[in-house]
Design a protein around this motif. Structure first.
Motif, mmCIF file in Angstrom:
data_model
loop_
_atom_site.group_PDB
_atom_site.id
_atom_site.type_symbol
_atom_site.label_atom_id
_atom_site.label_comp_id
_atom_site.label_asym_id
_atom_site.label_seq_id
_atom_site.Cartn_x
_atom_site.Cartn_y
_atom_site.Cartn_z
ATOM 1 N N UNK A 23 0.609 -1.176 -0.183
ATOM 2 C CA UNK A 23 0.331 -0.296 -0.482
ATOM 3 C C UNK A 23 1.175 1.103 -0.403
ATOM 4 N N UNK A 24 2.020 1.242 0.923
ATOM 5 C CA UNK A 24 2.828 2.570 0.858
ATOM 6 C C UNK A 24 3.429 2.441 -0.224
ATOM 7 N N UNK A 25 4.036 1.442 -0.897
ATOM 8 C CA UNK A 25 4.799 1.711 -2.288
ATOM 9 C C UNK A 25 3.916 2.062 -3.762
ATOM 10 N N UNK A 26 2.515 1.560 -3.275
ATOM 11 C CA UNK A 26 1.511 1.979 -4.332
ATOM 12 C C UNK A 26 1.884 3.707 -4.974
ATOM 13 N N UNK A 27 1.492 3.915 -3.797
ATOM 14 C CA UNK A 27 0.194 5.160 -3.273
ATOM 15 C C UNK A 27 1.403 6.261 -2.539
ATOM 16 N N UNK A 28 2.338 5.908 -2.342
ATOM 17 C CA UNK A 28 4.145 7.198 -2.337
ATOM 18 C C UNK A 28 4.616 7.130 -4.102
ATOM 19 N N UNK A 29 3.840 5.839 -4.949
ATOM 20 C CA UNK A 29 4.175 6.661 -6.043
ATOM 21 C C UNK A 29 4.016 7.470 -6.616
ATOM 22 N N UNK A 30 2.227 7.327 -6.564
ATOM 23 C CA UNK A 30 1.435 8.482 -6.812
ATOM 24 C C UNK A 30 1.176 9.769 -6.391
ATOM 25 N N UNK A 31 1.798 9.164 -5.049
ATOM 26 C CA UNK A 31 2.095 11.062 -4.090
ATOM 27 C C UNK A 31 2.945 11.712 -4.808
ATOM 28 N N UNK A 32 4.248 11.161 -4.673
ATOM 29 C CA UNK A 32 5.289 12.038 -5.435
ATOM 30 C C UNK A 32 4.542 12.884 -6.772
#
Length: 621
Positions: free
Chosen positions: A396-405
């Motif tokens: 969840x962190x990896x996927x949303x962090x990518x979009x968050x950046x």
């Protein structure tokens, strides 16, 4: 049977094309022009390829990967949109985290209203600006034409979209087909533009131009406006038609047109004054302006309808006062019209058009609302992925962090435009957020004040059965906002009239964090004594309460009503702002004003007006 289902899917996909993709489909009218003209970048082949590469990968990562594939998974019983996502995340959160979820969801929803004001203005203005391409002297007619088109758009809202909705799909099908053909013709003449598919051009552009490239990123986001509509309209069309339309037509048409405009600029840098219209041969300009105007009206229609839907959700979730809601279609429950919202948007759009005067001036104001909502959607999606889908934290962190950046980059680039127009959607968002938060907190304080001196319901019922006052024939229904304590209207009726009806029903409306409640779960009946009943009615945030429906469902469970022998008692509170702890005085006064202007419960709940008795009560906040 299979052929029939394929035909039905094709029809729904065509309808989705008209409603869902109007906003993002009209972005080619102004995006590439603003990337250069808005920031003074020289129109060189290297810069063109760099900008195009950023647009291509943004459409791929943000719209395709994030929204079409990832966010569409977050359905709340088939419904989407930021309020729906907030409701999902709120179910999974608790304590301070729950409060943070509500704040994020409310601010994201508030920013949508800024989008709903700016989208019609910038879209229609950019379509009308095609007149300048035909003949520069026609520039004086751009503003009047835009005002006439926008006024007509808002004036026809009361008739509903059911009658004209059938035209939306075919018009947008023609629009996307035209986008693709115009772009393809230019790409064929300058195929070297396809080099922009290489992400190294975007990277090289960002490195070489630094600050200017960062500013251009704030204009690139214009290509993504309308991505939230993919999610918001999921309940109307479903995931499959939305995805089919995107992959099979919308994405290819958009890319062809953007690359076609880029190819034109590589051979003729002076075309930057309006690269979209200059793609067309001179004989096709007037038909293209007419088609573009129709497309922008459809794009605006989708956003306006979204504002109606969002406002109804806010009312049902307790963040907005009651307003008039008219259903414009006997078949489609989602097609509604809200007069107050419509005229409020019209006034705001007219002010914006007259103040900014051109699509170029408005482009600076456009990005913050869109990127702010995108950022909030990603944050809420993380909570849903963890709690509702059961994703492990690293995934969840990896996927949303990518979009968050990506979202943070776009938002930061648009934040630099704060003083050149970006303040507008933020101001609208803050105003709407303040109204929603004040209404929610005000209702909580009001319930607290009502229950402070309330008589416990159990002991009151027991006392009335043991020592009954005079009874009169018929049924009395008392609407109350809480299950605890005796309703003020019941106490006032007993105090002044010194009688009770032979049957007393306490009716409470409960808003749920789901879009729809099944008829079988709509009503819960509790018998408190021989003559006292408690009825709880549950409604989702996409539904409008209806007392007659509740009475019919009660009858199916054995509690029957004869309408002409039933009286509905409502408490009409007069609110007074005081120095008691709760809210700041200005917020209390704002809440009092909102309460005075809210739609009467009689009209909102569709209670027969000739059967209503209102009893006043004065309450100090």
């Amino acid at each position: 049977m299979q052929a029939h289902s394929k035909q039905a899917l094709a029809g729904i996909t065509l309808a989705a094309l008209g409603v869902v993709y109007g906003d993002i489909g009209t972005s080619p009218l102004y995006t590439l022009k603003e990337c250069f003209a808005g920031h003074g970048l020289p129109v060189t082949p290297g810069n063109v390829l760099g900008i195009l590469s950023m647009i291509f990968w943004s459409l791929l990562f943000v719209v395709t990967l994030k929204y079409v594939i990832f966010i569409l998974k977050a359905d709340n019983r088939g419904e989407g949109g930021i309020m729906s996502l907030m409701a999902l995340a709120r179910q999974a959160a608790s304590g301070k985290r729950r409060g943070l979820v509500v704040v994020l969801g409310l601010f994201g929803a508030a920013l949508f209203y800024g989008d709903a004001i700016i989208t019609p203005a910038i879209s229609v203005l950019s379509a009308a600006e095609g007149l300048e391409v035909i003949k520069p002297e026609l520039e004086a007619y751009v503003l009047p034409m835009s005002i006439v088109v926008l006024m007509a758009l808002f004036l026809i809202q009361r008739f509903g979209t059911a009658s004209v909705g059938m035209l939306f799909g075919p018009v947008m099908l023609l629009w996307f087909g035209t986008l693709g053909v115009l772009g393809l013709m230019q790409i064929a003449a300058t195929p070297q533009v396809l080099a922009a598919l290489n992400p190294l051009y975007a990277f090289d552009f960002l490195v070489k131009h630094g600050h200017d490239a960062f500013l251009a990123l704030g204009a690139v986001v214009l290509a993504l406006t309308g991505a939230e509509a993919l999610y918001a309209d999921m309940g109307h069309f479903g995931k499959k038609p939305i995805r089919l339309a995107w992959f099979n037509l919308v994405l290819p048409a958009l890319l062809l047109n953007y690359f076609g405009q880029g190819a034109l600029l590589m051979t003729d840098p002076s075309a930057i004054r309006n690269p979209f219209y200059l793609l067309a041969p001179s004989w096709a300009l007037m038909p293209l302006i007419i088609l573009a105007t129709l497309a922008t009206v459809i794009a605006s229609q989708a956003v306006i309808s979204g504002a109606y839907s969002l406002t109804r959700q806010a009312i049902q979730l307790g963040y907005c006062p009651r307003m008039g809601i008219l259903h414009t279609s006997a078949k489609e429950i989602g097609q509604i019209y809200m007069p107050f919202v419509n005229w409020g948007l019209l006034v705001a759009v007219m002010v914006v058009v007259l103040a900014f005067k051109s699509s170029g001036n408005l482009a600076a104001a456009y990005g913050i609302a869109v990127t702010g909502t995108m950022l909030i959607t990603t944050l809420l999606a993380y909570i849903v992925a963890r709690a509702n889908w059961g994703w492990p934290q690293p995934l969840a962190l990896a996927v949303t962090s990518f979009f968050l950046v990506i979202d943070t980059g776009f938002f930061s680039a648009n934040a630099l435009k704060l003083f050149s127009g970006g303040w507008l959607p933020l101001l609208i968002g803050l105003a709407v957020f303040t109204l929603m938060a004040t209404w929610k907190r005000g209702r909580e304080i009001l319930v607290e004040r009502l229950t402070e001196h309330a008589i416990p319901l159990d002991s009151f019922v027991e006392n009335m059965e043991s020592f009954p006052p005079s009874r009169v024939q018929g049924t009395a229904v008392f609407l109350t906002s809480t299950l605890q304590g005796v309703p003020h209207a019941l106490l006032h009726n007993l105090k002044h009239n010194k009688v009770l009806h032979e049957r007393i029903v306490l009716l409470t409306m409960q808003g749920e964090d789901v879009p729809y409640v099944a008829p079988a779960e709509r009503v819960r009946i509790t018998r408190l004594s021989n003559s006292f009943w408690q009825v709880e009615a549950f409604y989702g945030f996409q539904e409008t309460p209806n007392v007659q429906e509740i009475l019919d469902l009660c009858a199916q469970q054995g509690l029957e009503f004869e309408v002409m022998d039933t009286s509905f008692f409502l408490s009409r509170e007069t609110l007074l702002s005081t120095a008691r702890p709760g809210m700041a005085r200005w917020r209390e006064q704002l809440f009092v004003w909102m309460s005075k202007n809210a739609l009467r419960a009689t009209d909102f709940f569709h209670i027969p007006t000739n059967r209503v008795v209102e009893l006043g009560a004065q309450i100090e906040l």
